[in-house]
Design a protein around this motif. Structure first.
Motif, PDB file in Angstrom:
ATOM      1  N   ASP A  26       0.851  -1.193   0.000  1.00 49.87           N
ATOM      2  CA  ASP A  26       0.000   0.000   0.000  1.00 49.87           C
ATOM      3  C   ASP A  26       0.882   1.237   0.000  1.00 49.87           C
ATOM      4  O   ASP A  26       1.479   1.596   1.021  1.00 49.87           O
ATOM      5  CB  ASP A  26      -0.904  -0.031   1.227  1.00 49.87           C
ATOM      6  N   LEU A  27       0.969   1.907  -1.147  1.00 51.31           N
ATOM      7  CA  LEU A  27       1.882   3.032  -1.314  1.00 51.31           C
ATOM      8  C   LEU A  27       1.538   4.199  -0.386  1.00 51.31           C
ATOM      9  O   LEU A  27       2.433   4.838   0.165  1.00 51.31           O
ATOM     10  CB  LEU A  27       1.891   3.483  -2.774  1.00 51.31           C
ATOM     11  N   VAL A  28       0.272   4.481  -0.186  1.00 49.81           N
ATOM     12  CA  VAL A  28      -0.128   5.589   0.687  1.00 49.81           C
ATOM     13  C   VAL A  28       0.319   5.311   2.121  1.00 49.81           C
ATOM     14  O   VAL A  28       0.889   6.172   2.785  1.00 49.81           O
ATOM     15  CB  VAL A  28      -1.651   5.841   0.611  1.00 49.81           C
ATOM     16  N   GLU A  29       0.091   4.086   2.592  1.00 49.27           N
ATOM     17  CA  GLU A  29       0.504   3.725   3.957  1.00 49.27           C
ATOM     18  C   GLU A  29       2.018   3.823   4.113  1.00 49.27           C
ATOM     19  O   GLU A  29       2.528   4.315   5.116  1.00 49.27           O
ATOM     20  CB  GLU A  29       0.034   2.310   4.283  1.00 49.27           C
ATOM     21  N   ILE A  30       2.746   3.377   3.107  1.00 43.30           N
ATOM     22  CA  ILE A  30       4.210   3.416   3.167  1.00 43.30           C
ATOM     23  C   ILE A  30       4.709   4.857   3.193  1.00 43.30           C
ATOM     24  O   ILE A  30       5.623   5.192   3.953  1.00 43.30           O
ATOM     25  CB  ILE A  30       4.819   2.631   1.992  1.00 43.30           C
ATOM     26  N   LEU A  52       5.677  19.816   5.713  1.00 38.28           N
ATOM     27  CA  LEU A  52       5.657  19.378   4.334  1.00 38.28           C
ATOM     28  C   LEU A  52       4.250  19.533   3.763  1.00 38.28           C
ATOM     29  O   LEU A  52       3.260  19.381   4.464  1.00 38.28           O
ATOM     30  CB  LEU A  52       6.066  17.905   4.235  1.00 38.28           C
ATOM     31  N   ASP A  53       4.170  19.813   2.491  1.00 34.03           N
ATOM     32  CA  ASP A  53       2.897  19.857   1.782  1.00 34.03           C
ATOM     33  C   ASP A  53       2.653  18.442   1.278  1.00 34.03           C
ATOM     34  O   ASP A  53       3.345  17.972   0.367  1.00 34.03           O
ATOM     35  CB  ASP A  53       2.994  20.855   0.622  1.00 34.03           C
ATOM     36  N   VAL A  54       1.711  17.744   1.870  1.00 31.85           N
ATOM     37  CA  VAL A  54       1.495  16.330   1.570  1.00 31.85           C
ATOM     38  C   VAL A  54       0.150  16.145   0.885  1.00 31.85           C
ATOM     39  O   VAL A  54      -0.885  16.536   1.425  1.00 31.85           O
ATOM     40  CB  VAL A  54       1.562  15.483   2.863  1.00 31.85           C
ATOM     41  N   LEU A  55       0.178  15.542  -0.289  1.00 34.76           N
ATOM     42  CA  LEU A  55      -1.040  15.256  -1.046  1.00 34.76           C
ATOM     43  C   LEU A  55      -1.154  13.751  -1.208  1.00 34.76           C
ATOM     44  O   LEU A  55      -0.511  13.148  -2.074  1.00 34.76           O
ATOM     45  CB  LEU A  55      -0.990  15.932  -2.420  1.00 34.76           C
ATOM     46  N   LEU A  56      -1.948  13.138  -0.352  1.00 29.75           N
ATOM     47  CA  LEU A  56      -2.118  11.693  -0.385  1.00 29.75           C
ATOM     48  C   LEU A  56      -3.578  11.360  -0.670  1.00 29.75           C
ATOM     49  O   LEU A  56      -4.471  11.836   0.033  1.00 29.75           O
ATOM     50  CB  LEU A  56      -1.720  11.056   0.948  1.00 29.75           C
ATOM     51  N   PRO A  57      -3.831  10.533  -1.675  1.00 28.05           N
ATOM     52  CA  PRO A  57      -5.201  10.094  -1.901  1.00 28.05           C
ATOM     53  C   PRO A  57      -5.616   9.129  -0.799  1.00 28.05           C
ATOM     54  O   PRO A  57      -4.775   8.653  -0.021  1.00 28.05           O
ATOM     55  CB  PRO A  57      -5.122   9.387  -3.252  1.00 28.05           C
ATOM     56  N   SER A  58      -6.901   8.822  -0.714  1.00 26.73           N
ATOM     57  CA  SER A  58      -7.347   7.869   0.309  1.00 26.73           C
ATOM     58  C   SER A  58      -6.790   6.478   0.012  1.00 26.73           C
ATOM     59  O   SER A  58      -6.590   5.683   0.911  1.00 26.73           O
ATOM     60  CB  SER A  58      -8.868   7.837   0.391  1.00 26.73           C
ATOM     61  N   SER A  59      -6.529   6.196  -1.255  1.00 30.22           N
ATOM     62  CA  SER A  59      -5.893   4.935  -1.621  1.00 30.22           C
ATOM     63  C   SER A  59      -5.166   5.135  -2.945  1.00 30.22           C
ATOM     64  O   SER A  59      -5.450   6.070  -3.684  1.00 30.22           O
ATOM     65  CB  SER A  59      -6.919   3.814  -1.737  1.00 30.22           C
ATOM     66  N   PRO A 116      13.784  20.860   2.412  1.00 28.57           N
ATOM     67  CA  PRO A 116      13.070  20.622   3.676  1.00 28.57           C
ATOM     68  C   PRO A 116      11.599  21.043   3.667  1.00 28.57           C
ATOM     69  O   PRO A 116      10.820  20.568   4.476  1.00 28.57           O
ATOM     70  CB  PRO A 116      13.860  21.442   4.699  1.00 28.57           C
ATOM     71  N   ALA A 117      11.206  21.917   2.780  1.00 30.94           N
ATOM     72  CA  ALA A 117       9.794  22.322   2.696  1.00 30.94           C
ATOM     73  C   ALA A 117       9.164  21.718   1.440  1.00 30.94           C
ATOM     74  O   ALA A 117       8.432  22.370   0.713  1.00 30.94           O
ATOM     75  CB  ALA A 117       9.681  23.837   2.671  1.00 30.94           C
ATOM     76  N   ALA A 118       9.441  20.449   1.213  1.00 33.45           N
ATOM     77  CA  ALA A 118       9.022  19.792  -0.016  1.00 33.45           C
ATOM     78  C   ALA A 118       7.529  19.510  -0.066  1.00 33.45           C
ATOM     79  O   ALA A 118       6.843  19.479   0.948  1.00 33.45           O
ATOM     80  CB  ALA A 118       9.781  18.481  -0.182  1.00 33.45           C
ATOM     81  N   ARG A 119       7.069  19.288  -1.270  1.00 34.13           N
ATOM     82  CA  ARG A 119       5.703  18.828  -1.528  1.00 34.13           C
ATOM     83  C   ARG A 119       5.799  17.350  -1.892  1.00 34.13           C
ATOM     84  O   ARG A 119       6.598  16.969  -2.746  1.00 34.13           O
ATOM     85  CB  ARG A 119       5.109  19.615  -2.683  1.00 34.13           C
ATOM     86  N   VAL A 120       5.007  16.524  -1.226  1.00 32.65           N
ATOM     87  CA  VAL A 120       5.013  15.091  -1.458  1.00 32.65           C
ATOM     88  C   VAL A 120       3.642  14.711  -2.000  1.00 32.65           C
ATOM     89  O   VAL A 120       2.623  15.021  -1.383  1.00 32.65           O
ATOM     90  CB  VAL A 120       5.289  14.309  -0.151  1.00 32.65           C
ATOM     91  N   GLU A 121       3.641  14.034  -3.154  1.00 37.16           N
ATOM     92  CA  GLU A 121       2.374  13.663  -3.775  1.00 37.16           C
ATOM     93  C   GLU A 121       2.426  12.207  -4.230  1.00 37.16           C
ATOM     94  O   GLU A 121       3.412  11.770  -4.818  1.00 37.16           O
ATOM     95  CB  GLU A 121       2.094  14.562  -4.976  1.00 37.16           C
ATOM     96  N   VAL A 122       1.358  11.473  -3.938  1.00 40.50           N
ATOM     97  CA  VAL A 122       1.221  10.097  -4.409  1.00 40.50           C
ATOM     98  C   VAL A 122       0.120  10.085  -5.454  1.00 40.50           C
ATOM     99  O   VAL A 122      -0.971  10.601  -5.225  1.00 40.50           O
ATOM    100  CB  VAL A 122       0.863   9.132  -3.257  1.00 40.50           C
ATOM    101  N   ARG A 123       0.454   9.513  -6.593  1.00 40.25           N
ATOM    102  CA  ARG A 123      -0.538   9.366  -7.663  1.00 40.25           C
ATOM    103  C   ARG A 123      -0.277   8.030  -8.338  1.00 40.25           C
ATOM    104  O   ARG A 123       0.826   7.785  -8.820  1.00 40.25           O
ATOM    105  CB  ARG A 123      -0.431  10.515  -8.659  1.00 40.25           C
ATOM    106  N   ASP A 124      -1.295   7.186  -8.378  1.00 36.20           N
ATOM    107  CA  ASP A 124      -1.189   5.838  -8.944  1.00 36.20           C
ATOM    108  C   ASP A 124      -0.051   5.096  -8.262  1.00 36.20           C
ATOM    109  O   ASP A 124      -0.056   4.948  -7.061  1.00 36.20           O
ATOM    110  CB  ASP A 124      -1.031   5.898 -10.462  1.00 36.20           C
TER     111      ASP A 124
END
Length: 133
Positions: free
Chosen positions: A29-33, A51-58, A82-90
């Protein structure tokens, strides 16, 4: 009870990180990791970094050992601003802005490659792509 949960939330991914590869190589599960990696990243002297974190629900599961993905994401966080934006997509994690080349970037790329994925650098971001599970 709250402090125990906080400690568990920090120690569990840390132990997984230290252990190395997991036996469960499919369906991570990429979001959980990424959430676990962020917990490890913030645990040290980076607690106050917002951090600016953009995580989908799954997200799509990835065909990699969770500990391997965790290590790659932590190294990308360390290689980023250090003030990075982290985004998970697919089945990809994007971290921006990227700092100048560092050992952490090289390590993340090697870990990803060993898991069948890749780390690429765009103008201002790292993109960790993993094989879908």
């Amino acid at each position: 009870l709250g402090a125990g949960n906080d400690l568990d939330g920090t120690l569990r991914p840390l132990l997984r990180f230290a252990r190395g590869a997991d036996d469960d190589a499919v369906g991570a599960d990429l979001v959980e990791i990424v959430q676990q990696a962020l917990s490890l990243y913030r645990h040290g002297d980076r607690k106050r970094i917002d951090l600016d974190v953009l995580l989908p629900s799954s997200a799509a599961p990835v065909a990699c050992p969770p500990a391997t993905v965790l290590q790659a994401v932590v190294h990308l966080l360390l290689a980023a601003d250090p003030a990075a934006r982290v985004e998970v997509r697919d089945s990809a994690v994007t971290v921006a802005p990227a700092r100048d080349a560092s050992l952490d970037e090289v390590v993340a790329a090697r870990i990803a490659a060993d898991a069948g994925g890749s780390v690429t650098r765009t103008e201002n971001a790292f993109v960790l792509r993993l094989p879908p599970g």
